[in-house]
Design a protein around this motif. Structure first.
Motif, PDB file in Angstrom:
ATOM      1  N   TYR A 155      -1.507  -0.330   4.958  1.00 41.11           N
ATOM      2  CA  TYR A 155      -0.357  -1.233   4.847  1.00 41.11           C
ATOM      3  C   TYR A 155       0.921  -0.485   5.206  1.00 41.11           C
ATOM      4  O   TYR A 155       1.746  -0.974   5.997  1.00 41.11           O
ATOM      5  N   ASN A 156       1.076   0.701   4.651  1.00 38.26           N
ATOM      6  CA  ASN A 156       2.296   1.463   4.919  1.00 38.26           C
ATOM      7  C   ASN A 156       2.418   1.810   6.402  1.00 38.26           C
ATOM      8  O   ASN A 156       3.514   1.768   6.969  1.00 38.26           O
ATOM      9  N   ASP A 193       1.155   0.044   8.859  1.00 35.20           N
ATOM     10  CA  ASP A 193       1.495  -1.212   9.541  1.00 35.20           C
ATOM     11  C   ASP A 193       2.987  -1.504   9.434  1.00 35.20           C
ATOM     12  O   ASP A 193       3.640  -1.889  10.406  1.00 35.20           O
ATOM     13  N   VAL A 194       3.517  -1.336   8.232  1.00 38.26           N
ATOM     14  CA  VAL A 194       4.946  -1.614   8.035  1.00 38.26           C
ATOM     15  C   VAL A 194       5.768  -0.654   8.879  1.00 38.26           C
ATOM     16  O   VAL A 194       6.750  -1.035   9.513  1.00 38.26           O
ATOM     17  N   LYS A 254       4.992  -7.297  11.110  1.00 36.09           N
ATOM     18  CA  LYS A 254       5.614  -8.190  10.139  1.00 36.09           C
ATOM     19  C   LYS A 254       4.560  -9.008   9.383  1.00 36.09           C
ATOM     20  O   LYS A 254       4.775  -9.427   8.266  1.00 36.09           O
ATOM     21  N   VAL A 297       1.377  -7.734   1.583  1.00 33.83           N
ATOM     22  CA  VAL A 297       1.505  -6.563   0.702  1.00 33.83           C
ATOM     23  C   VAL A 297       0.298  -6.521  -0.237  1.00 33.83           C
ATOM     24  O   VAL A 297      -0.081  -7.527  -0.829  1.00 33.83           O
ATOM     25  N   GLN A 323       7.231 -14.445   1.911  1.00 38.52           N
ATOM     26  CA  GLN A 323       6.803 -14.127   3.273  1.00 38.52           C
ATOM     27  C   GLN A 323       6.185 -15.355   3.930  1.00 38.52           C
ATOM     28  O   GLN A 323       6.497 -15.701   5.061  1.00 38.52           O
TER      29      GLN A 323
END
Lengths: 481, 451, 531
Positions: free
Chosen positions: A228-229, A231-232, A237, A241, C206
């Protein structure tokens, strides 16, 4: 991002804001008046046992600003220093108990699950527990307050300084790396307790499976967050999370070497089991706790890099403790393992010094090494030896003045300083006890005198809280600490 | 060699451990054999019954002390032990113990101290006593030669046995097969207790507790009355065989020695209010009483407690000194003050472990009363030897280094209350007991593990 | 007039009406007291108040001479219980602990669904309490509170504000085998739920901003109800009494940047600086601890226990001095009158009387964000008032009127208890009663059983149904019977007081607040179906 140690941040904040309150609390508590730690205290003419730098006859220790300013035979203090003549007395660093359950509100066991890594002792520190004063009376200035042993993976520990009746944040030692309790054998198996409903596991192989499973999940969890980190970071976008999981976060910290594992264990085979699991997941075990059969597998423990924190001479109370021998300490020490002696008990804590003496008798541990086992060695095991565990310039002023050689049955801690504050003074403690009695009597009489109103039927009744009595491993078969 | 083997087996197969105590390994190599004669020479002799002899010798013949003094004559063929730099003490007595009765505390299968039921005067610890208990050799290594093993549980737990800690059978070991009747005095003081059944704190008020106690005492007095009637009926039948036959009652029969004053009640009571009530009860029932106390007398001045006990001539057995004050307002070393206070008032008392595995700690427990409570070292030794012997009615046989007494003694290289001190020799009834225990065996088996 | 002996009588006169209390001492709280003034209530609101205020022509007048008017009192924390316990484990079988859905986590629970206009509200009104913060009972996340006025057709009609706050406790829920079974576990549950709600909010936002390419988040009432906490749009209240408990609550407030409140607060004075610096208000319990009953005189109490109860009443004064906002709450006191008795103890322990009054009126209104509606006597505010015979905190003071949303409740003195004369007659039996009313005679039946002085029985009518005799006793030859009939939802409180002569009696029957009428009675011959 996984935020690490959010709790500690909170504590620091609190510690800063609460200074004013400490003064208020001190007024309320019958404790010793807290002198500002900035004044100098000179202890002189004593046999100073530094632990790391030998024994100094006719030596002095100078305390300034809560730290040890000097140690030696010719120590200079300022003119207004408080001078304590300790002729005939012995001075040592504060005793550090590497396994304790004092100062905890509520149960020390979250007994529900076999993995309870989400619970934190730091959340429930109770500085009003009289166990702190009892520990101080035996020269103990720090304790590794651990979760109980009801679970294969228990809760997070708190390393505390023994500061009675102070806000919890002031007790928790910020320098200490975080730790966690593991437990093997009878207690996580619930062998001596009818769990209802029955809880997995019931065997040692089940305990292994629970730990392996938890670390497998922790590894996956770390992977999910890493992805995830990334990807961010890559600017994506449309990524959801992940959930933050308070059970797995501390285990990720273990995997990353940021959290110390303190594992309760008895039998040799379960010790080897945890060494295998740790090897598979590439983490280090900080200490094996109790480790009564450690002597049977000393080479393996040494090779694993783990320390051993044991009862010097306490066993036999359950089958996994039946092969206890007071020679365990000496055998582990001779094997080259870092050994400390712990209490696991609110009463034994005050006589760790005589436990150390028994290590001398059984197997011939030298006296200075025995003393290390209750001071610098536990400090090393807890990762705090840079600051505590010996009488050295610059270290925290955790200092004990004993009436006799600390390895003697007749030694009594007369004065105990924690961070330069006189937290325990035998004479004052005795006087305070009398004063408490008198004050209680006076207040009750005063209360009776102006008893005008009818009693309120709904009022909560003041009654003594149950004593924090169950401080050791087997006192509570249901819990197991 | 044989013994070392068994330990190795245990290490390989932990389950075998369960069997070990039953096999009686602890008794192997021990047990009475033809007693040899010994003379321990040039030692410091702490006789306890008299002043210490700084340099003297003690002679052991036929299991008894044959001579004690600065100069003695030893029989020909006596084994000589050089006591230079060593001290000789009478063997210590664990004045209330679980030795022989409990092996592994958490395993019911090995606990023979606590029977179910409330009133069991007919039970005798003598019958439960396992001479092969693994903790006996461990206690001996610290200088303990005799234990007063005490049953527990319920109101009347049964009868205590005074036993020397060496022998193949309790018949051999017992000095007094039945020395007292253990009674757990009901408390009339309210308070909080933790109830494991519901995992919650239970409260009872003082008056509720007092009412409940009085009810229990009424029942107890009723039981004693019945036992008296029973004894009378038995006696009547002895002299008059024409009386109709009497249904035998083992429980009532067991109470007879208590009610006739032959056997004291060993009464466990802690709060001074309970102690006073217990003394009152025993006076009214005209039975002898020995008090068993955890050294926390509640919110009372110890001097007042001591003078009461002195006046009533009550001897006290103190439970483990490893205890904390019962009340936060008390001084932190309150329980450790009690022995000193009693010594100053001249009340006889003795120390007790009330445990099996921890019996070995008895001398260190006594040391706490010295360190914190102002008890003299000499009195501490007395409270471990001659005083318990006197209280338990065996001072004619043990408790001091006197000619004619059993040779129950041990030899140290220093103060036996100091944990760094080693016990070098230990004799029970004149037998030189090897200072070997399961713990030393494990040490020997593993200290040089290869690979 | 004899209006009964066992309870205060209250009469609903008119719910929407115009009232003027004239010539009274008025304590507006928001300003200085008016020694002699008039307050006008119209359509549920305060229309005007002041020394120069003139009663409008259409107002019904209450002569306020000798009376004092205060804003209606607010109990700032009281539990309401659901009819059935939430999350009860199935009968007979132990439940496995549940990490994801631990018991006692019901943030979605709303007190507005649990509160009703019941006897408790009646009791509150009678003591001058016109509002109450109702908090769902049980659990760690207990749910959301509602501020209600103490009268109204339904919980929803009574509501002033909902939700007011999210309420948490630190009570372990599980026992040993359940989660959270320890205090530590409670904190883990709280933290994990806050983190889960945070993730939920993030996913939802989101998704709301652009749903394409994302899985639709599963809606959750639980997390929906927690989002306002995270947004600080809803305060969070922690029940905490000990200093260390309060410190733990503060730690959570800091950790999650919450808008915090402390409920209970017995030792809040010990951490006053931390509360003040964060502007954390305290809903301070008036249920001060007292000495254990039945203590052996030889038992020594621990100093900390004695201090505990001696220090509790002084907490409010210390909070006031430290600038901590606080409001008083009942904290489990069932008798509202006892709250005032205990508030007087706080005054005795150093709290200024006006601060005590404020803690029962304007301060809770401010803390709950309704100070523009409640808490003081100002034009435009809700007409919640209490009219007393004297100083509110004087033990002898009586409440004369309470206004809730402009609805007037009147309270009269309880008559002195009857002399305890032994019974000279036995009224056991079935009596035919005839009451002379302006509309002609009305018949009823009284079935009574007498034991000593006290009498039990049934009261039966044809028109208004039957009711158990509420209370009755005989003193000498006098019989007093109190019954309560329910007539179309309205209680009708009737007292019969008569002299018994053999099998007949005569006397007066009075309907509370509506005057009295004469009645006669005759005992049916024995041997009937009753005996």
């Amino acid at each position: 991002m996984i935020r690490l140690r959010p709790l500690r941040a909170g504590l620091r904040l609190r510690a800063n804001s609460i200074v004013a309150v400490a003064a208020l609390a001190a007024l309320a508590a019958p404790a010793l008046a807290q002198k500002p730690a900035s004044r100098e205290i000179l202890i002189r003419n004593a046999t100073v046992m530094t632990v790391t730098k030998g024994v100094i006859e006719n030596g002095s220790v100078l305390i300034r600003d809560g730290k040890i300013a000097d140690v030696g035979t010719s120590v200079k203090a300022s003119a207004d220093a408080t001078v304590i003549d300790a002729a005939g007395k012995f001075v040592t660093p504060g005793v550090i108990d590497c396994h304790s359950h004092i100062a905890v509100d509520g149960s020390v066991n979250e007994g529900s699950f076999s993995v309870t890594s989400m619970v934190r002792i730091a959340d429930v520190i109770d500085s009003s527990d009289s166990g702190i004063v009892i520990g101080l009376s035996g020269g103990v200035t720090m304790a590794n307050v651990l979760h109980g042993s009801a679970n294969a993976i228990g809760g997070q520990n708190a390393v505390i300084k023994m500061k009675p009746n102070r806000p919890a944040g002031e007790l928790i030692y910020g320098n200490a790396p975080p730790g966690i309790k593991f437990a093997l054998g009878e207690n996580p198996k619930r062998s001596n307790f009818q769990a209802n409903p029955a809880r997995y596991p019931r065997t040692r192989m089940g305990v292994e499976n629970v730990i392996r499973d938890a670390f497998t999940r922790a590894r996956d969890y770390r992977e999910v967050w890493a992805r995830y980190n990334a990807d961010v970071k890559a600017g994506k976008k449309r990524v959801a999370v992940p959930r933050r999981d308070l059970e797995l976060e501390p285990l990720v910290e273990v995997l990353e070497g940021k959290r110390l594992v303190h594992s309760h264990c008895y039998r040799a085979d379960e010790i080897l089991m945890l060494i295998r699991v740790a090897r598979d997941f590439n983490f280090r075990i900080a200490t094996f706790q109790h480790v009564l059969e450690g002597y049977k597998v000393a080479p393996e423990i040494l090779a694993s890099g783990a320390g051993a924190s044991t009862f010097q001479d306490f066993g036999g109370y359950k089958i996994e403790a039946f092969d206890a021998t007071p020679y365990n300490t000496a055998m582990l020490w001779k094997a080259g393992i870092l050994v400390s002696l712990n209490s696991d008990d609110g009463e034994r804590q005050r006589r760790l010094n005589t436990d150390a003496a028994r290590a001398v008798r059984y197997g011939g541990v030298p006296e200075d090494e025995a003393l290390k086992m209750i001071t610098i060695n536990p400090a090393k095991q807890l990762g705090i030896d840079r600051w505590v565990g010996s009488l050295e310039r610059g270290k925290d002023a955790d200092v004990v003045i004993w009436s006799a050689h600390p390895l003697s049955s007749y030694a009594v801690a007369e004065k105990v300083y924690v961070d330069g504050n006189l937290e325990f003074d035998r004479a004052v403690a005795i006087r305070d006890a009398e004063a408490r009695r008198a004050e209680s009597k006076r207040l009750v009489e005063q209360e009776k005198a102006d008893k005008s109103a009818k009693p309120n039927p709904d009022a909560p009744r003041t009654a003594p809280a149950p004593r924090h009595g169950l401080h050791h491993d087997d006192a509570c078969e249901g819990g197991g600490e | 060699m044989k013994r070392r083997m068994s330990v190795r087996v245990a290490a390989v197969c932990p389950l075998a451990l369960l069997a070990l105590p039953l096999l009686g390994t602890a008794a192997l190599g021990s047990g009475p054999a033809a007693a040899e004669s010994y003379v321990i020479e040039n030692a410091r002799l702490v006789t306890v019954s008299g002043p210490a002899i700084e340099k003297g010798s003690i002679v052991i013949v036929d299991g008894k002390i044959a001579a004690v003094g600065a100069t003695v004559t030893a029989p020909a063929g006596a084994k000589r032990i050089d006591g230079t730099g060593l001290s000789v003490y009478p063997g210590m007595i664990d004045a209330a113990s679980r030795l022989g009765l409990v092996e592994v505390g958490s395993i019911a299968a090995t606990n023979d101290a606590s029977e179910i039921g409330d009133i069991k005067p007919q039970l005798r610890a003598f019958e439960s006593f396992n001479p092969a208990n693994e903790f006996i050799p461990m206690a001996r290594i610290n200088g303990i030669t005799t234990a007063v093993s005490t049953p527990g549980g319920g109101l009347i737990a049964g009868q205590v046995v005074v036993a020397d800690l060496d022998g193949y059978s309790i018949e051999q070991m017992a000095i007094r097969p039945s020395a007292a009747m253990a009674l757990s005095f009901p408390s009339g003081v309210g308070g909080e207790s933790f109830d494991f059944a519901t995992f919650s704190v239970k409260r009872s008020s003082d008056s509720d507790a007092r009412k409940a106690r009085e009810k229990r005492l009424d029942d107890l007095a009723g039981l004693f009355d019945r036992a008296r009637s029973y004894a009378k009926a038995v006696k009547a039948r002895a002299s008059d065989p024409t009386l109709p036959p009497l249904e035998e009652d083992l429980g009532l029969a067991a109470l007879e020695p208590v009610l006739s004053g032959q056997l004291p009640l060993f009464v466990a009571a802690n709060d001074f209010r309970d102690v006073k009530r217990a003394v009152e009860f025993c006076e009214k029932q005209n039975v002898k009483m020995i008090l068993r106390s955890d050294a926390s007398f509640g919110p009372f001045d110890l001097a007042a407690v001591a003078s009461f006990l002195k006046e009533k001539k009550i001897a006290v057995i103190f439970g483990p000194m490893y205890t904390l004050p019962s009340d936060e307002d008390d001084r932190y070393d309150m329980p450790q003050q009690a022995p000193g206070a009693l010594a100053r008032a001249g009340v006889p008392f003795a120390f007790a472990s009330e445990d099996s595995a921890m019996a070995k700690d008895l001398p260190y427990q006594a040391a706490m009363a010295v360190a914190y409570g102002g008890l003299s070292k000499d009195d501490a030794i007395r409270a471990l030897t001659l005083w318990p012997a006197t209280i338990w009615g065996v001072a004619d046989r043990i408790g001091s280094l006197e000619v004619g007494k059993q040779a129950n003694l041990f030899v140290t290289n220093g103060d036996p209350l100091e944990p760094r001190t080693d016990v070098k020799y230990l004799f029970i009834r004149g037998r030189n007991i090897p200072l070997v225990s399961r713990q030393t065996q494990l040490y020997d088996a593993y200290k040089s593990r290869v690979p | 007039m004899n209006v009964g002996f066992a309870r205060k009588a209250c009469v609903l006169v008119c719910s929407l009406d115009v009232w003027a209390i004239t010539g009274a001492r008025i304590v507006p709280v928001s300003g200085p007291p008016i020694e002699k003034g008039t307050i006008v209530v119209r359509d549920g609101l305060i229309e005007s108040v002041g020394a120069a205020t003139v009663a409008p022509a259409d107002a019904r007048l209450i002569d306020g001479a000798g009376l004092t008017v205060y804003p209606g009192l607010i109990d700032s924390f009281a539990f309401v219980e659901p009819e059935t316990k939430p999350d009860g484990p199935p009968q007979g079988q132990p439940r496995a602990p549940d990490r994801e859905n631990p018991p006692g986590v019901t943030p979605q629970r709303e007190a507005i669904d649990l509160v009703k206009n019941d006897a408790r509200m009646e009791g509150l009104r009678a003591a001058g309490f016109t509002s109450m913060l109702a908090v769902p009972k049980g659990g760690v996340f207990r749910g959301q509170s509602v501020l209600v006025n103490t009268s109204g057709a339904s919980g929803w009609a009574m509501t002033v504000k909902s939700p007011v706050a999210m309420h948490l406790s630190f009570e372990p829920q599980g026992g040993f085998a359940q989660y959270p079974g320890s205090l530590m576990g409670v904190f883990s549950v709280i933290r994990q739920k806050m983190l889960d709600a945070t993730q939920y909010r993030q996913l939802r936002e989101q998704y709301a901003s652009s749903p394409a390419g994302l899985r639709r988040p599963t809606f959750s009432r639980e997390y929906e109800s927690l989002i306002p906490i995270l947004d600080r749009s809803l305060p969070i209240s922690f029940e905490a009494n000990r200093d260390r408990e309060i410190a733990r609550a503060i730690k959570l407030v800091d950790e999650f940047r919450l808008s915090g409140t402390i409920a209970g607060g017995r030792e809040a004075w010990k951490v006053a600086a931390d509360l003040e610096s964060r502007r954390i208000p305290v809903l301070l319990s008036l249920n001060f601890p007292e000495a254990p009953m039945d203590l052996d005189p030889e038992t020594r109490e621990e100093l900390k226990d004695v201090r505990d109860r001696l220090e509790a009443p002084a907490c409010a004064a210390k909070l006031a001095k430290a600038g901590v906002r606080f409001a008083f709450q009942s904290g489990g006191i069932r008798s509202p009158k006892q709250m005032l008795t205990n508030a007087a103890k706080a005054i005795k322990a150093g709290l200024p009387a006006d601060a005590a009054l404020r803690a029962l009126t304007l301060s809770p209104a401010e803390i709950f964000g309704v100070s523009n509606q409640l808490g003081s006597l100002e034009p435009g505010k809700i007409a919640n008032l209490v009219v007393t015979s004297g100083d509110l905190f004087d033990e002898k003071t009586k409440v004369r009127f309470t206004f809730v949303d402009g609805e007037r409740f009147e309270y009269k003195d309880e008559p002195a208890p009857m002399p305890a004369e032994s019974a000279a007659v036995d009224v056991t039996g079935t009596w035919e009663i005839e009451v002379t009313t302006p509309d002609g005679p009305q018949k009823a039946t009284l079935e009574m059983t007498q034991k000593g002085n006290s009498v039990t029985g049934m009261f039966r009518t044809e028109m208004f149904g039957s009711s158990e005799v509420k209370s009755a006793f005989v003193s000498g030859k006098k019989l007093t019977v109190n019954v309560m009939l329910n007539i179309g939802g309205n209680p009708l409180d009737i007292t019969f007081a008569g002299d018994v002569e053999g099998d007949t009696m005569k006397g007066t029957s009075s309907v509370a607040g509506q005057g009295s009428m004469s009645f006669t009675g005759a005992r049916k011959p024995k041997g009937g179906k009753l005996r």
